[in-house]
Design a protein around this motif. Structure first.
Motif, PDB file in Angstrom:
ATOM      1  N   SER A 181       0.457   6.098   4.143  1.00 44.99           N
ATOM      2  CA  SER A 181       1.266   4.933   3.758  1.00 44.99           C
ATOM      3  C   SER A 181       0.361   3.721   3.659  1.00 44.99           C
ATOM      4  CB  SER A 181       2.377   4.682   4.783  1.00 44.99           C
ATOM      5  OG  SER A 181       1.825   4.325   6.034  1.00 44.99           O
ATOM      6  N   TRP A 182       0.797   2.745   2.874  1.00 45.14           N
ATOM      7  CA  TRP A 182       0.037   1.512   2.724  1.00 45.14           C
ATOM      8  C   TRP A 182       0.906   0.433   2.136  1.00 45.14           C
ATOM      9  CZ3 TRP A 182      -4.390   2.859  -1.280  1.00 45.14           C
ATOM     10  CH2 TRP A 182      -3.881   3.614  -2.340  1.00 45.14           C
ATOM     11  N   PHE A 183       0.510  -0.804   2.345  1.00 48.76           N
ATOM     12  CA  PHE A 183       1.148  -1.945   1.684  1.00 48.76           C
ATOM     13  C   PHE A 183       0.046  -2.900   1.275  1.00 48.76           C
ATOM     14  CE2 PHE A 183       0.933  -3.231   6.111  1.00 48.76           C
ATOM     15  CZ  PHE A 183       0.509  -4.552   6.037  1.00 48.76           C
ATOM     16  N   ALA A 184       0.326  -3.663   0.204  1.00 54.92           N
ATOM     17  CA  ALA A 184      -0.703  -4.563  -0.315  1.00 54.92           C
ATOM     18  C   ALA A 184      -0.067  -5.745  -1.016  1.00 54.92           C
ATOM     19  CB  ALA A 184      -1.622  -3.824  -1.275  1.00 54.92           C
ATOM     20  N   PHE A 185      -0.856  -6.813  -1.112  1.00 57.55           N
ATOM     21  CA  PHE A 185      -0.480  -8.031  -1.817  1.00 57.55           C
ATOM     22  C   PHE A 185      -1.594  -8.396  -2.786  1.00 57.55           C
ATOM     23  CE2 PHE A 185       1.447  -8.129   2.368  1.00 57.55           C
ATOM     24  CZ  PHE A 185       2.773  -8.388   2.058  1.00 57.55           C
ATOM     25  N   VAL A 186      -1.226  -8.912  -3.974  1.00 56.22           N
ATOM     26  CA  VAL A 186      -2.208  -9.332  -4.965  1.00 56.22           C
ATOM     27  C   VAL A 186      -2.966 -10.539  -4.435  1.00 56.22           C
ATOM     28  CG1 VAL A 186      -2.523 -10.269  -7.300  1.00 56.22           C
ATOM     29  CG2 VAL A 186      -0.863  -8.442  -6.900  1.00 56.22           C
ATOM     30  N   GLY A 187      -4.303 -10.468  -4.548  1.00 55.32           N
ATOM     31  CA  GLY A 187      -5.144 -11.566  -4.083  1.00 55.32           C
ATOM     32  C   GLY A 187      -5.905 -12.264  -5.191  1.00 55.32           C
ATOM     33  N   THR A 188      -6.286 -11.526  -6.247  1.00 57.21           N
ATOM     34  CA  THR A 188      -7.041 -12.120  -7.354  1.00 57.21           C
ATOM     35  C   THR A 188      -6.563 -11.533  -8.677  1.00 57.21           C
ATOM     36  OG1 THR A 188      -8.775 -10.429  -7.252  1.00 57.21           O
ATOM     37  CG2 THR A 188      -9.129 -12.445  -5.955  1.00 57.21           C
TER      38      THR A 188
ATOM     39  N   VAL B  87       2.548  -5.097  -4.004  1.00 52.98           N
ATOM     40  CA  VAL B  87       2.106  -3.999  -4.864  1.00 52.98           C
ATOM     41  C   VAL B  87       2.810  -2.717  -4.438  1.00 52.98           C
ATOM     42  CG1 VAL B  87       0.103  -2.695  -5.675  1.00 52.98           C
ATOM     43  CG2 VAL B  87      -0.147  -5.117  -5.080  1.00 52.98           C
ATOM     44  N   SER B  88       3.373  -1.977  -5.401  1.00 53.37           N
ATOM     45  CA  SER B  88       3.944  -0.655  -5.117  1.00 53.37           C
ATOM     46  C   SER B  88       2.830   0.367  -5.228  1.00 53.37           C
ATOM     47  CB  SER B  88       5.043  -0.315  -6.125  1.00 53.37           C
ATOM     48  OG  SER B  88       6.114  -1.211  -6.000  1.00 53.37           O
ATOM     49  N   LEU B  89       2.666   1.182  -4.175  1.00 51.04           N
ATOM     50  CA  LEU B  89       1.578   2.159  -4.113  1.00 51.04           C
ATOM     51  C   LEU B  89       2.119   3.562  -3.905  1.00 51.04           C
ATOM     52  CD1 LEU B  89      -0.249  -0.224  -1.762  1.00 51.04           C
ATOM     53  CD2 LEU B  89      -1.315   0.562  -3.859  1.00 51.04           C
ATOM     54  N   ALA B  90       1.494   4.542  -4.571  1.00 52.17           N
ATOM     55  CA  ALA B  90       1.908   5.942  -4.441  1.00 52.17           C
ATOM     56  C   ALA B  90       1.611   6.448  -3.035  1.00 52.17           C
ATOM     57  CB  ALA B  90       1.165   6.796  -5.464  1.00 52.17           C
ATOM     58  N   MET B  91       2.552   7.199  -2.480  1.00 55.10           N
ATOM     59  CA  MET B  91       2.373   7.786  -1.155  1.00 55.10           C
ATOM     60  C   MET B  91       2.819   9.237  -1.192  1.00 55.10           C
ATOM     61  SD  MET B  91       3.626   4.832   1.430  1.00 55.10           S
ATOM     62  CE  MET B  91       4.721   3.798   0.462  1.00 55.10           C
ATOM     63  N   PRO B  92       2.073  10.152  -0.661  1.00 53.98           N
ATOM     64  CA  PRO B  92       0.712   9.961  -0.165  1.00 53.98           C
ATOM     65  C   PRO B  92      -0.275   9.940  -1.329  1.00 53.98           C
ATOM     66  CG  PRO B  92       1.290  12.272   0.019  1.00 53.98           C
ATOM     67  CD  PRO B  92       2.513  11.551  -0.506  1.00 53.98           C
ATOM     68  N   TRP B  93      -1.481   9.458  -1.062  1.00 53.70           N
ATOM     69  CA  TRP B  93      -2.574   9.526  -2.028  1.00 53.70           C
ATOM     70  C   TRP B  93      -3.660  10.408  -1.424  1.00 53.70           C
ATOM     71  CZ3 TRP B  93      -7.198   5.865  -2.132  1.00 53.70           C
ATOM     72  CH2 TRP B  93      -8.115   6.276  -3.098  1.00 53.70           C
ATOM     73  N   ILE B  94      -3.889  11.546  -2.050  1.00 55.44           N
ATOM     74  CA  ILE B  94      -4.907  12.490  -1.583  1.00 55.44           C
ATOM     75  C   ILE B  94      -6.204  12.193  -2.338  1.00 55.44           C
ATOM     76  CG2 ILE B  94      -5.560  14.921  -1.395  1.00 55.44           C
ATOM     77  CD1 ILE B  94      -2.476  15.500  -1.455  1.00 55.44           C
ATOM     78  N   PHE B  95      -7.233  11.770  -1.601  1.00 49.71           N
ATOM     79  CA  PHE B  95      -8.502  11.435  -2.237  1.00 49.71           C
ATOM     80  C   PHE B  95      -9.606  12.442  -1.937  1.00 49.71           C
ATOM     81  CE2 PHE B  95      -8.053   8.955   1.656  1.00 49.71           C
ATOM     82  CZ  PHE B  95      -9.191   9.315   2.376  1.00 49.71           C
ATOM     83  N   ASN B  96      -9.365  13.357  -0.976  1.00 46.85           N
ATOM     84  CA  ASN B  96     -10.365  14.381  -0.670  1.00 46.85           C
ATOM     85  C   ASN B  96      -9.650  15.707  -0.447  1.00 46.85           C
ATOM     86  OD1 ASN B  96     -12.687  15.715  -0.105  1.00 46.85           O
ATOM     87  ND2 ASN B  96     -13.102  14.685   1.837  1.00 46.85           N
ATOM     88  N   PRO B  97      -9.604  16.577  -1.475  1.00 46.38           N
ATOM     89  CA  PRO B  97     -10.322  16.480  -2.737  1.00 46.38           C
ATOM     90  C   PRO B  97      -9.655  15.487  -3.697  1.00 46.38           C
ATOM     91  CG  PRO B  97      -8.937  18.422  -2.760  1.00 46.38           C
ATOM     92  CD  PRO B  97      -8.808  17.809  -1.381  1.00 46.38           C
TER      93      PRO B  97
END
Length: 182
Positions: free
Chosen positions: A46-53, A67-77
């Protein structure tokens, strides 16, 4: 022949209507991984974020937007992730992810994807993600940035127009040489 050259220029020299996304957008926030160590993390739960630039095409996105973010995000692999993030009418479809650095305090990932936005053509882009954790906790702060790869706008027909002018010039020279022989 000269008339045919000018007619072909007029018929085939349409202006390009491509409107690529330009500039960059950055945001930051907090994330929860599947482990308590960045060194062994393989997934964002899970994650949350705000636009900064923002810059160029992204300036319409207000600083501080959620920011809407995909959950979960598998990065390995590395896993392609359509809709990795979206904010202010823009979205990013992840194509590739490469882990550049991964240890107990720092995780850095870069890659490529496609940026989309209302009124814009889908545009190839690059991105970078970094997460920092100083104390072996499951939640870490992160930053994310995306920018366009500088993909050019397709030719608006100027090449066809120049070709037509060149063909017309060749025909004019041919006629002049024929007139001298006669």
């Amino acid at each position: 022949m000269l008339a045919i050259g000018f007619i072909s220029c007029a018929l085939f020299s349409e202006q390009a209507q491509a409107t690529p996304i330009t500039g960059d957008i950055g945001f930051s926030g907090a994330t929860t991984f599947n482990t308590t160590s960045l060194a062994t993390a393989a997934r964002v739960n899970s994650w949350f974020a705000f636009v900064g630039t923002t810059s160029e095409s992204f300036v319409s996105v207000p600083i501080g937007s959620v920011v809407s973010l995909a959950m979960p995000w598998i990065f390995n692999p590395s896993t392609p992730t359509p809709g990795l993030w979206s904010v202010g009418g823009f979205s990013f479809d992840l194509d590739t992810a490469t882990i550049d650095t991964q240890n107990s305090h720092l995780l850095m990932i870069t890659g490529t994807g496609t940026l989309s936005g209302a009124g814009f053509d889908p545009t190839p882009g690059t991105w970078a993600f970094s997460a920092q954790s100083a104390a072996g906790i499951r939640q870490a702060s992160f930053t994310f940035s995306a920018d366009t790869t500088g993909a050019g706008v397709p030719d608006g027909g100027s090449a066809v127009a120049l070709l037509g002018i060149a063909l017309g010039g060749i025909e004019a020279v041919r006629r002049m040489l024929r007139a001298r022989k006669a």
